[in-house]
Design an enzyme around this catalytic site. Structure first.
Site, mmCIF file in Angstrom:
data_model
loop_
_atom_site.group_PDB
_atom_site.id
_atom_site.type_symbol
_atom_site.label_atom_id
_atom_site.label_comp_id
_atom_site.label_asym_id
_atom_site.label_seq_id
_atom_site.Cartn_x
_atom_site.Cartn_y
_atom_site.Cartn_z
ATOM 1 N N HIS A 18 -5.598 -29.784 22.100
ATOM 2 C CA HIS A 18 -4.854 -28.506 22.054
ATOM 3 C C HIS A 18 -3.562 -28.557 22.876
ATOM 4 N N GLU A 75 0.962 -28.923 4.251
ATOM 5 C CA GLU A 75 -0.309 -28.502 4.849
ATOM 6 C C GLU A 75 0.039 -28.133 6.283
ATOM 7 N N LEU A 125 0.013 -23.929 -5.160
ATOM 8 C CA LEU A 125 -0.956 -22.825 -5.032
ATOM 9 C C LEU A 125 -2.269 -23.321 -4.432
ATOM 10 N N THR A 126 -2.174 -23.928 -3.265
ATOM 11 C CA THR A 126 -3.375 -24.351 -2.535
ATOM 12 C C THR A 126 -4.060 -23.101 -1.972
ATOM 13 N N TYR A 131 -1.594 -32.882 11.979
ATOM 14 C CA TYR A 131 -0.557 -32.024 11.370
ATOM 15 C C TYR A 131 0.817 -32.360 11.934
ATOM 16 N N ILE A 137 4.336 -31.298 -4.941
ATOM 17 C CA ILE A 137 5.590 -31.953 -4.533
ATOM 18 C C ILE A 137 5.474 -33.484 -4.561
ATOM 19 N N LYS A 183 4.282 -34.026 10.204
ATOM 20 C CA LYS A 183 5.576 -33.327 10.166
ATOM 21 C C LYS A 183 6.646 -34.193 10.846
ATOM 22 N N PHE A 205 -3.652 -17.693 14.046
ATOM 23 C CA PHE A 205 -4.087 -16.967 15.245
ATOM 24 C C PHE A 205 -3.925 -15.445 15.156
ATOM 25 N N ILE A 206 -2.702 -14.966 14.935
ATOM 26 C CA ILE A 206 -2.479 -13.513 14.998
ATOM 27 C C ILE A 206 -3.211 -12.776 13.872
ATOM 28 N N PRO A 207 -3.073 -13.210 12.599
ATOM 29 C CA PRO A 207 -3.823 -12.500 11.548
ATOM 30 C C PRO A 207 -5.338 -12.581 11.748
ATOM 31 N N THR A 226 8.790 -28.161 12.392
ATOM 32 C CA THR A 226 8.122 -27.416 13.453
ATOM 33 C C THR A 226 8.483 -27.967 14.834
ATOM 34 N N ASP A 227 8.376 -27.102 15.849
ATOM 35 C CA ASP A 227 8.593 -27.558 17.231
ATOM 36 C C ASP A 227 7.459 -28.460 17.722
ATOM 37 N N GLU A 228 6.342 -28.484 16.962
ATOM 38 C CA GLU A 228 5.198 -29.286 17.415
ATOM 39 C C GLU A 228 5.481 -30.777 17.404
HETATM 40 P P1 NAD Z 1 1.585 -22.022 4.553
HETATM 41 O O1 NAD Z 1 0.422 -22.903 4.781
HETATM 42 O O2 NAD Z 1 1.438 -20.555 4.658
HETATM 43 O O3 NAD Z 1 2.208 -22.313 3.097
HETATM 44 C C1 NAD Z 1 2.388 -23.605 2.611
HETATM 45 C C2 NAD Z 1 2.665 -23.512 1.117
HETATM 46 O O4 NAD Z 1 2.874 -24.853 0.619
HETATM 47 C C3 NAD Z 1 1.515 -22.914 0.315
HETATM 48 O O5 NAD Z 1 1.999 -21.950 -0.607
HETATM 49 C C4 NAD Z 1 0.913 -24.119 -0.404
HETATM 50 O O6 NAD Z 1 0.336 -23.784 -1.663
HETATM 51 C C5 NAD Z 1 2.142 -24.994 -0.573
HETATM 52 N N1 NAD Z 1 1.766 -26.414 -0.733
HETATM 53 C C6 NAD Z 1 0.906 -27.128 0.029
HETATM 54 N N2 NAD Z 1 0.785 -28.375 -0.439
HETATM 55 C C7 NAD Z 1 1.605 -28.466 -1.512
HETATM 56 C C8 NAD Z 1 1.929 -29.503 -2.411
HETATM 57 N N3 NAD Z 1 1.379 -30.717 -2.303
HETATM 58 N N4 NAD Z 1 2.820 -29.259 -3.389
HETATM 59 C C9 NAD Z 1 3.390 -28.027 -3.529
HETATM 60 N N5 NAD Z 1 3.100 -26.991 -2.703
HETATM 61 C C10 NAD Z 1 2.227 -27.209 -1.706
HETATM 62 O O7 NAD Z 1 2.715 -22.555 5.538
HETATM 63 P P2 NAD Z 1 3.850 -21.783 6.356
HETATM 64 O O8 NAD Z 1 3.283 -21.305 7.629
HETATM 65 O O9 NAD Z 1 4.528 -20.855 5.458
HETATM 66 O O10 NAD Z 1 4.828 -23.010 6.702
HETATM 67 C C11 NAD Z 1 5.879 -23.371 5.828
HETATM 68 C C12 NAD Z 1 6.665 -24.522 6.450
HETATM 69 O O11 NAD Z 1 7.198 -24.120 7.703
HETATM 70 C C13 NAD Z 1 5.843 -25.779 6.724
HETATM 71 O O12 NAD Z 1 6.639 -26.890 6.413
HETATM 72 C C14 NAD Z 1 5.547 -25.700 8.215
HETATM 73 O O13 NAD Z 1 5.385 -26.989 8.754
HETATM 74 C C15 NAD Z 1 6.822 -25.045 8.721
HETATM 75 N N6 NAD Z 1 6.673 -24.277 9.972
HETATM 76 C C16 NAD Z 1 5.712 -23.319 10.082
HETATM 77 C C17 NAD Z 1 5.652 -22.553 11.246
HETATM 78 C C18 NAD Z 1 4.624 -21.460 11.415
HETATM 79 O O14 NAD Z 1 4.538 -20.887 12.499
HETATM 80 N N7 NAD Z 1 3.846 -21.103 10.414
HETATM 81 C C19 NAD Z 1 6.556 -22.799 12.293
HETATM 82 C C20 NAD Z 1 7.515 -23.806 12.133
HETATM 83 C C21 NAD Z 1 7.579 -24.524 10.964
HETATM 84 O O1 DAU Z 2 4.734 -24.101 16.568
HETATM 85 C C1 DAU Z 2 4.832 -24.013 15.182
HETATM 86 C C2 DAU Z 2 3.468 -24.175 14.556
HETATM 87 O O2 DAU Z 2 2.769 -22.961 14.803
HETATM 88 C C3 DAU Z 2 3.506 -24.469 13.058
HETATM 89 O O3 DAU Z 2 4.097 -25.723 12.862
HETATM 90 C C4 DAU Z 2 2.107 -24.463 12.455
HETATM 91 O O4 DAU Z 2 2.167 -24.644 11.058
HETATM 92 C C5 DAU Z 2 1.462 -23.131 12.772
HETATM 93 O O5 DAU Z 2 0.127 -23.107 12.287
HETATM 94 C C6 DAU Z 2 1.469 -22.896 14.279
HETATM 95 O O6 DAU Z 2 0.606 -23.866 14.935
HETATM 96 P P1 DAU Z 2 -0.398 -23.433 16.114
HETATM 97 O O7 DAU Z 2 -1.474 -24.426 16.190
HETATM 98 O O8 DAU Z 2 0.367 -23.084 17.336
HETATM 99 O O9 DAU Z 2 -0.914 -22.030 15.469
HETATM 100 P P2 DAU Z 2 -2.354 -21.344 15.354
HETATM 101 O O10 DAU Z 2 -2.118 -20.019 14.715
HETATM 102 O O11 DAU Z 2 -3.357 -22.234 14.736
HETATM 103 O O12 DAU Z 2 -2.752 -21.120 16.865
HETATM 104 C C7 DAU Z 2 -1.897 -20.482 17.788
HETATM 105 C C8 DAU Z 2 -2.537 -20.573 19.170
HETATM 106 O O13 DAU Z 2 -3.729 -19.784 19.195
HETATM 107 C C9 DAU Z 2 -2.974 -21.970 19.558
HETATM 108 O O14 DAU Z 2 -2.820 -22.115 20.971
HETATM 109 C C10 DAU Z 2 -4.462 -22.003 19.189
HETATM 110 C C11 DAU Z 2 -4.883 -20.594 19.491
HETATM 111 N N1 DAU Z 2 -6.000 -20.033 18.677
HETATM 112 C C12 DAU Z 2 -5.918 -20.149 17.318
HETATM 113 C C13 DAU Z 2 -6.899 -19.572 16.535
HETATM 114 C C14 DAU Z 2 -6.856 -19.699 15.022
HETATM 115 C C15 DAU Z 2 -6.999 -19.324 19.304
HETATM 116 O O15 DAU Z 2 -7.048 -19.197 20.545
HETATM 117 N N2 DAU Z 2 -7.976 -18.739 18.520
HETATM 118 C C16 DAU Z 2 -7.963 -18.836 17.160
HETATM 119 O O16 DAU Z 2 -8.860 -18.272 16.511
#
Ligand code: NAD
Ligand code: DAU
Length: 328
Positions: A270, A77, A35-36, A144, A55, A148, A184-186, A117-119
């Protein structure tokens, strides 16, 4: 099947729990989440029992893993911008936390699905005809993505050296309900709903490959059901868009001029473009995305944030204050 979901109070993990509840009534779920700041207990509701814990807590993880048949590991994270201001929790959770889970699944002979992640593959030029595939070399750019990548390599090594049963997935950018307003989107939707302006980093022409969060999670289930241990599967839905095009679409949908955005300081390091080739998942495991129409999915997501202000409002001011400090 008893499934332990780490990170189940975060964006993708909570959606995974809801998806599983709707589609796999036979599965018994337990969530482990610290619950971060990134989590929200209300995203999960009463869909699964929640154990609050880290974890990296070896004793707790050992007990919960020992009571499970499968661990689906989402906890991490996840925000690149935060990893630039303080990489330390990224190393702790993403690397040490994953190591802790690996040691527990090794002791108990429990299967793991590791969510990544694809990153980890770095980035592509805008005009590169190639996309990421399972054989693309690792080349992460940020704290980050490098943590990963480290976690993925640990999982692969535990399969090869210790014979654990594990699968891996690397997915592109997710969108949908319950995503933190730092992303980004939210961020852009809630800026406009608040009467403010979207903020685009740099020239706004970076490309991300968008996938609906439910399609990510149906891909994870396809791998759990049919994937082979030790294998990596890329999950993506052919959703490439420039950041500028996404912001213009949000502004149009919310009745604003489509140039009513600000260009702000670029993110250091970036990544320019991500793009996924998900042929392996589609052909070997028969997965198909249910929401391939990004424009329709974006509209539904905008409607969700419009209707769920009570969910995002508590995080908004602090998130924007953090961005303002670094000129974004
Ligand atoms: P998020 O940041 O929304 O959620 C992460 C969750 O992990 C949170 O509920 C947080 O409380 C919990 N957490 C963090 N540190 C912890 C710890 N030490 N112990 C237990 N819980 C912990 O992340 P998300 O966007 O839902 O991503 C989830 C997974 O998917 C991640 O592994 C991320 O790398 C991967 N991923 C995300 C995206 C994306 O676009 N968001 C894309 C590809 C992969
Ligand atoms: O590709 C998967 C990854 O996508 C996940 O592993 C990560 O957890 C997730 O956060 C996401 O990473 P990005 O860095 O691509 O996502 P972010 O939402 O931070 O940003 C998306 C794009 O938008 C990126 O090119 C940065 C840009 N950006 C982001 C923010 C927050 C903006 O231009 N303005 C903004 O305010």
């Amino acid at each position: 099947m008893r499934v332990l979901v780490t990170g189940g109070a975060g964006f993708i993990g909570a959606n995974f729990v809801h998806w599983t509840r709707s589609n796999r009534p036979d599965v018994e779920l337990t969530v482990l989440d610290a619950l971060t700041y990134a989590s929200d207990g209300s995203s999960l509701g009463d869909a699964a029992p929640l154990v609050r814990g880290d974890i990296s807590d070896a004793a707790l993880v050992d007990r919960l893993v020992g009571e499970s048949d499968l661990v689906v590991h989402f906890a991490a994270e996840t925000h690149n911008d935060n990893s630039l201001s303080d990489p330390s929790p990224f190393v702790q959770t993403n690397v040490v936390g994953t190591f802790t889970i690996l040691e527990a699944v090794r002791r108990h002979g429990v299967r793991l699905h590791h969510v990544s992640t694809d990153e980890v593959y770095g980035d592509l030029e805008l005009d590169d005809p190639e996309r990421f595939s399972e054989t693309t070399p690792y080349n992460p750019s940020s704290p980050y993505s490098s943590t990963k990548a480290a976690s993925d390599l640990l999982v692969r090594a535990w399969v090869r050296s210790f014979g654990i049963t594990a699968t891996l997935s690397n997915c592109s950018n997710n969108y949908g309900p319950y995503q933190h307003v730092e992303k980004f989107i939210p961020r852009q939707i809630t800026n406009v709903l608040d009467g403010g302006r979207p903020k685009l980093y740099g020239d706004g022409l970076n490309v991300r490959d968008w996938i609906h969060v439910d399609d990510h999670n149906s891909g994870v289930w396809a791998i759990i059901d049919k994937g082979r241990s030790g294998e990596t599967y890329l999950i993506g839905a052919d959703g490439e868009e420039t950041n500028r095009a996404v912001v213009e679409a949000i502004l149009r949908e919310l009745g604003q001029p489509e140039d009513a955005y600000d260009l702000v300081r670029d993110r250091p390091g970036h990544d320019r473009r991500y793009a996924i080739d998900s042929t392996k998942l589609r052909t070997e495991l028969g997965w198909v995305p249910e929401y391939p129409d990004f424009a329709a999915g974006l509209k539904a997501t905008i409607a969700w944030y419009r209707e769920n202000e009570a969910w995002w409002r508590p995080q908004k001011a602090a998130t924007e204050a953090k961005y303002a400090k670094v000129g974004q």
